[in-house]
Design an enzyme around this catalytic site. Structure first.
Site, mmCIF file in Angstrom:
data_model
loop_
_atom_site.group_PDB
_atom_site.id
_atom_site.type_symbol
_atom_site.label_atom_id
_atom_site.label_comp_id
_atom_site.label_asym_id
_atom_site.label_seq_id
_atom_site.Cartn_x
_atom_site.Cartn_y
_atom_site.Cartn_z
ATOM 1 C CB VAL A 187 54.221 49.132 -4.361
ATOM 2 C CG1 VAL A 187 53.635 50.008 -5.369
ATOM 3 C CG2 VAL A 187 55.165 49.858 -3.615
ATOM 4 C CE LYS A 217 44.851 48.885 0.954
ATOM 5 N NZ LYS A 217 43.973 47.933 1.414
ATOM 6 N N GLY A 249 48.320 47.750 -6.668
ATOM 7 C CA GLY A 249 47.855 48.566 -7.834
ATOM 8 C C GLY A 249 47.306 49.808 -7.352
ATOM 9 N NE ARG A 274 54.860 54.245 -4.254
ATOM 10 C CZ ARG A 274 56.257 54.162 -4.069
ATOM 11 N NH1 ARG A 274 56.857 53.914 -2.929
ATOM 12 N NH2 ARG A 274 56.898 53.892 -5.416
ATOM 13 C CB VAL A 275 50.778 49.537 2.430
ATOM 14 C CG1 VAL A 275 50.598 49.434 3.928
ATOM 15 C CG2 VAL A 275 49.984 49.224 1.507
ATOM 16 C CG LEU A 278 54.756 48.622 5.939
ATOM 17 C CD1 LEU A 278 53.507 48.433 6.882
ATOM 18 C CD2 LEU A 278 55.755 47.891 6.732
ATOM 19 C CG ASP A 312 42.697 38.702 -4.092
ATOM 20 O OD1 ASP A 312 43.266 37.747 -4.521
ATOM 21 O OD2 ASP A 312 43.368 39.856 -4.377
#
Ligand SMILES: *[C@@H]1O[C@H](CO)[C@@H](O)[C@H](O)[C@H]1NC(C)=O
Ligand SMILES: *[C@@H]1O[C@H](CO)[C@@H](O)[C@H](O)[C@H]1NC(C)=O
Ligand SMILES: *[C@@H]1O[C@H](CO)[C@@H](O)[C@H](O)[C@H]1NC(C)=O
Ligand SMILES: *[C@@H]1O[C@H](CO)[C@@H](O)[C@H](O)[C@H]1NC(C)=O
Ligand SMILES: *[C@@H]1O[C@H](CO)[C@@H](O)[C@H](O)[C@H]1NC(C)=O
Ligand SMILES: *[C@@H]1O[C@H](CO)[C@@H](O)[C@H](O)[C@H]1NC(C)=O
Ligand SMILES: *[C@@H]1O[C@H](CO)[C@@H](O)[C@H](O)[C@H]1NC(C)=O
Ligand SMILES: *[C@@H]1O[C@H](CO)[C@@H](O)[C@H](O)[C@H]1NC(C)=O
Ligand SMILES: *[C@@H]1O[C@H](CO)[C@@H](O)[C@H](O)[C@H]1NC(C)=O
Ligand SMILES: *[C@@H]1O[C@H](CO)[C@@H](O)[C@H](O)[C@H]1NC(C)=O
Ligand SMILES: *[C@@H]1O[C@H](CO)[C@@H](O)[C@H](O)[C@H]1NC(C)=O
Ligand SMILES: *[C@@H]1O[C@H](CO)[C@@H](O)[C@H](O)[C@H]1NC(C)=O
Length: 839
Positions: free
Chosen positions: A507, A527, A509, A512-513, A505, A623
């Site tokens: 990427v 995740k 830092g 990956r998801v 789904l 964020d």
């Protein structure tokens, strides 16, 4: 007073006494520091104490040495210097807030073992840049003394020396001395165009010229505020145009509005007047010419005192600054009602058009009885620019590199990210002191990385070079706390088809998801932390801790985790419609309707409002952006990515200090400047999200013309003109109720206020967005388009605000674990989170 005048002797005694009382001004803060010296140094009747011995001074020196000289120097304070090999600071405790003189003395001591002459440095305070990229190589002279007037608004003043380009920095002596409040005003008269100028008290000033017209050099001994006044002759345009006059200083009669702190009587007791210029016309100006930096504006104070006239109303003249008439037909005696009474006036001016000079002229007025003009004193001070700098277009934030503040000797990392419009280098150096003082092992700069659910590499985090001890990673035990379901690694492998790349789904830092499907058919987002990431473990833990405590309809829920085989895997509910951003632009997805957009914004606002107010400790997301607002299959918005979250201020603090984290384009300018984090930082970012939703363009788009790059600036200029519809998504044009759009625009505008205090709370934002939705849903005939108040129009029902979404329990106790154990874990987690330094 009248009676006294009849008896001159008494008058003189009176004046003497009065002068005596004023002369006793004693500054509350009075730091006189001889840097690098080994002994007390007496200069201008004042004792400068070695920096190493001063009791209420905190020195933070990266690596310093001492230079000294026994050759003859004009003042003993130039005999020693402290030389800095790294960024270093002096921190002064301030007892009386308000204006302070900050005086710096520099002399590149030769043969000192260091090449001080080519030292390249910048000097900054907490808020202002004083010197930037300075080197004696480019300086015309051997000695340099600088005087600044800084309004200190906290109880410390930090002065930081930054060696540039692997060079060194140095300083010979420093003064930090209180100034009486009334000496420097908040207002002055701006010229060209003529208008009042206010707000000076928040700006920094640098004295560039201070002249005792027609009089001798005055130094700290002759001035109660330690100022230096030099003679004016070298600035005269035509030497012979002026002639100096002087009287006994004792005859100067200070009115109530002027004191010896404004200027000593020695300044008023001498003046320049029109000389016999050997010109055919008797009517001419006396002009002084000053070299200035044309990129700055200047504060100009002119001192007058009619010490020559024999009777009132005989001397009438004009004052010009550049070619602008500053004081027309000035008749001093009509203002002061007496002779020998001081008077001064303040102006704000630029340099003269297209030149690097500023001129001051006085000339006779045609209506005057006598053709003459006078001036006694002149002060010209540079005013800090919009970067809060007195030297060049760089701010303190861009000069101070980010510091991990792990310990004092750690290398300072320059984290500089050049955006299209921002060059940012970030540090909270002054904060490091607080941190270093409060805690021996500050973890303030704790390295962690955000882990966006749908990876977006625009997220930027300051990274520390100090590596996390890997040993701690394996020690983290998650088993004791209730953190949702613990997955076996095999289950994760099955769910994601062994991390099939086709299920990817996003990427980030961190890692990956993937999309996954559990045995029972539930879709999840998996995740997977990058196990090579040293910083990851702490991040992983924070996220689990945070998310497991927070359950809300508008927050993405954590289902469980897996820490087997040193994997760091988080399992979230699957958000079928992905990030909000992909529904706004950059994809082929159908355009969202206005009502859908409002509902999504309301959902996200609810999630944030819950974060801010729902838990015992307020949580700041840090964020907020359109990629962190996810949509489920029903387009219900949920806030994601708590990797950056920190708890908000507790009762005894008003903000959380932390290194700046977040995403460019969304960053609260105040947070950026001060590194003080409040819920209002999220409100700002949310304001950017609102504009993005309306205009369907990225927060930052460097490809666009300069004024359009930043959506916050761009949209705000249109909002202020009331023409937001000019920049809104073309798909929406004509399909939005104008009153709803107006409310939405006003809400975004308030969120984007420069100062946090002026921004609404998330609760208010939510209220206003719901109102905008009501306006959209209700027929526009019922609306009052003029309404711009936040008050509720009677007759329009509003859904009640639910700060706590009670339909879902806050703490997931579903697994029926031991409550005591959970409470203990909860309080431990929060005590760590409450004190961001204590981790
Ligand atoms: C230096 O001056 C300070 C302040 O005047 C005084 O307290 C101190 O005793 C002096 N030290 C020496 C060595 O004279
Ligand atoms: C300080 O700088 C000098 C010269 O660069 C270097 O030799 C010394 O090791 C440094 N000391 C520390 C503590 O960093
Ligand atoms: C400075 O003084 C030291 C000792 O006090 C002496 O050795 C040195 O020669 C002197 N230097 C100069 C330039 O006078
Ligand atoms: C800083 O000063 C140096 C030396 O004078 C000069 O070469 C350099 O261009 C300056 N840098 C900036 C950014 O002004
Ligand atoms: C340095 O100052 C002297 C005298 O003040 C002047 O004549 C000279 O032009 C100056 N040089 C520079 C480079 O500004
Ligand atoms: C920095 O130093 C290098 C060499 O040490 C030099 O080439 C460069 O011009 C310097 N830059 C500035 C801005 O002074
Ligand atoms: C200093 O700044 C504060 C806050 O901006 C202001 O209230 C105060 O009046 C200022 N003091 C002076 C002397 O300008
Ligand atoms: C300034 O003060 C010094 C020291 O007290 C004194 O010698 C000098 O005469 C004063 N200057 C004037 C102009 O009075
Ligand atoms: C003007 O006065 C300055 C300073 O006294 C002197 O150096 C200069 O020679 C004078 N110029 C003329 C033209 O008299
Ligand atoms: C102005 O007044 C001064 C002092 O009285 C005098 O010396 C000077 O000659 C006068 N100038 C003119 C142009 O009259
Ligand atoms: C004095 O200077 C002002 C401003 O430059 C100018 O307008 C005026 O004509 C001058 N007066 C004389 C007598 O030259
Ligand atoms: C003024 O600013 C301009 C543009 O930023 C720059 O090119 C120029 O060098 C600056 N002038 C001075 C005297 O610093």
């Amino acid at each position: 007073m009248k009676e006294m005048k009849l008896v001159p002797l008494v008058l003189i005694v009176f004046l003497f006494v009065r002068h005596g009382t004023f002369a006793l001004f004693t500054p509350v803060d009075n730091y006189l520091i001889a840097c690098g010296s080994s002994k007390n140094v007496t200069f201008q009747d004042r004792i400068f104490v070695p920096d190493s011995e001063h009791s209420s001074l905190v020195l933070k020196i990266d690596n310093s040495s001492i230079a000294s000289s026994n050759s003859s120097v004009p003042s003993p304070i130039y005999q020693s210097a402290r030389v800095f090999l790294g960024i270093s600071s002096y921190k002064f405790g301030i007892e009386q807030k308000g204006r302070h003189w900050l005086r710096l003395y520099f002399y590149a001591i030769p043969k000192s073992g260091q090449n001080l002459k080519s030292a390249l440095m910048s000097v900054v305070t907490d808020d202002f840049v004083l010197l930037n990229n300075f080197t004696f190589n480019n300086y015309n002279g051997s000695y340099m003394s600088k005087e600044y007037a800084i309004n200190v608004t906290s109880n410390t003043l930090t002065l930081t020396f930054i060696p540039l380009n692997n060079s060194i920095a140095f300083i010979n002596a420093i003064e930090v001395v209180s100034i009486p409040d009334e000496v420097l005003p908040d207002q002055a008269l701006a010229l060209n165009p003529t208008a009042p100028f206010s707000g000076l008290s928040e700006l920094a000033l640098e004295t560039v010229y201070r002249l005792n017209m027609g009089g001798p050099l005055l130094t700290a001994q002759n001035d109660t505020l330690g100022r230096t006044w030099e003679n004016d002759v070298k600035y005269l345009h035509v030497n012979s145009s002026a002639v100096n006059v002087s009287v006994n200083p004792a005859i100067i009669k200070y009115p109530i509005s002027v004191t010896p702190e404004t200027a000593p009587n020695l300044v008023y007791a001498s003046a320049e007047m029109m000389g016999n210029a050997n010109v055919p016309v008797v009517n001419f100006n006396i002009t002084w010419v000053f070299t200035v930096d044309r990129n700055f504006t200047y504060f100009v104070r002119v001192h007058f005192c009619d010490i020559v006239s024999m009777s009132l109303n005989t001397l009438v003249f004009n004052l010009f600054i550049n070619d602008d008439t500053a004081l027309p037909s000035l008749d001093l005696s009509s203002i002061t009602n007496d002779l020998s009474v001081p008077y001064y006036k303040d102006f704000v001016s630029n340099s003269s058009v297209d030149s690097d000079t500023l001129t001051v002229s006085v000339g006779p007025d045609t209506v005057a009885e006598t053709t003459n003009a006078t001036i006694n004193g002149l002060e010209i001070m540079k005013i800090s620019n919009k970067f809060r700098s007195l030297d060049g277009p760089l701010s303190v934030e861009s000069l101070l590199p980010s510091s991990p503040s792990k310990n004092i000797n750690v290398g300072i990392i320059v984290g500089s990210i050049v955006g299209a419009v921002v060059v940012m280098v970030v540090i909270g150096l002054c904060y490091c002191f607080l941190v270093a003082r409060k805690s021996k092992t500050p973890q303030q700069g704790h390295p962690w990385l955000p882990l966006p659910l749908y990876g977006n590499s625009q997220t930027m985090t300051k990274m520390s070079t100090t590596s996390q001890k890997s040993g701690t990673a394996s020690c983290i035990s998650l088993a004791s706390s209730n953190l949702g379901r613990l997955f076996m690694f095999q289950e994760i492998l099955d769910a994601t088809n062994k991390f099939d790349e086709s299920l990817l789904l996003g990427v980030g830092g961190f890692g990956r998801v993937y999309k996954g499907t559990l045995e029972d058919g539930t879709n999840v987002a998996v995740k997977r932390g990058n196990s090579r990431s040293e910083q990851g473990i702490a991040e992983f833990r924070t996220e689990i801790e945070m998310l497991s405590k927070l359950r809300h309809r508008h927050l993405v829920s954590l289902i469980g985790y897996c820490d087997e085989r040193s994997e760091m895997i988080l399992v979230y509910e699957y958000m079928a419609n992905g990030p909000l951003r992909s529904h706004l632009y950059g994809t082929d997805l159908p355009s969202l309707s206005w009502k859908q957009r409002l509902e999504i914004c309301i959902g996200a606002a609810r999630g944030l409002h819950y974060l801010h107010t729902g838990a015992a400790q307020s949580i700041i997301h840090r964020d907020v952006k359109t990629t962190n607002i996810l949509l489920d299959e029903n387009f219900v918005a949920k806030v994601a990515d708590f990797g950056l979250s920190k708890t908000g201020p507790s009762l005894d603090q008003t903000h959380v200090s932390t290194a700046v984290k977040g995403s460019f384009g969304y960053l609260d300018p105040e947070y950026f400047r001060r590194q003080q984090l409040t819920e209002k930082s999220d409100v700002y970012s949310f304001g950017v999200v609102l504009m993005e939703v309306l205009c369907t363009r990225p927060a930052l788009n460097p490809v666009l013309p300069r004024e359009q790059v930043n959506i916050a600036e761009w949209a705000m200029t249109w909002q202020k003109k009331g023409m937001l519809d000019q920049v809104m998504d073309s798909n929406l044009v004509g399909k939005v109720n104008p009153a709803s759009l107006k409310k939405f625009g006003e809400t975004a505008e308030k969120c984007l206020a420069e100062h946090g205090v002026d921004r609404p709370s998330m609760g208010d934002v939510l209220w206003n967005l719901e109102y905008a939705l009501q306006l959209e849903e209700t027929s526009s005939a019922l609306m009052e388009p003029e309404d711009n108040s936040t008050n509720h129009i009677p007759g329009i029902p509003l859904t009640p605000l639910e700060p706590f979404d009670n339909s879902v329990s806050m703490i997931d106790g579903g697994n029926g674990t031991d409550e005591d154990g959970e409470d203990a874990a909860t309080s431990a987690v929060f005590s760590q989170l409450v004190n961001p330094r204590g981790r």
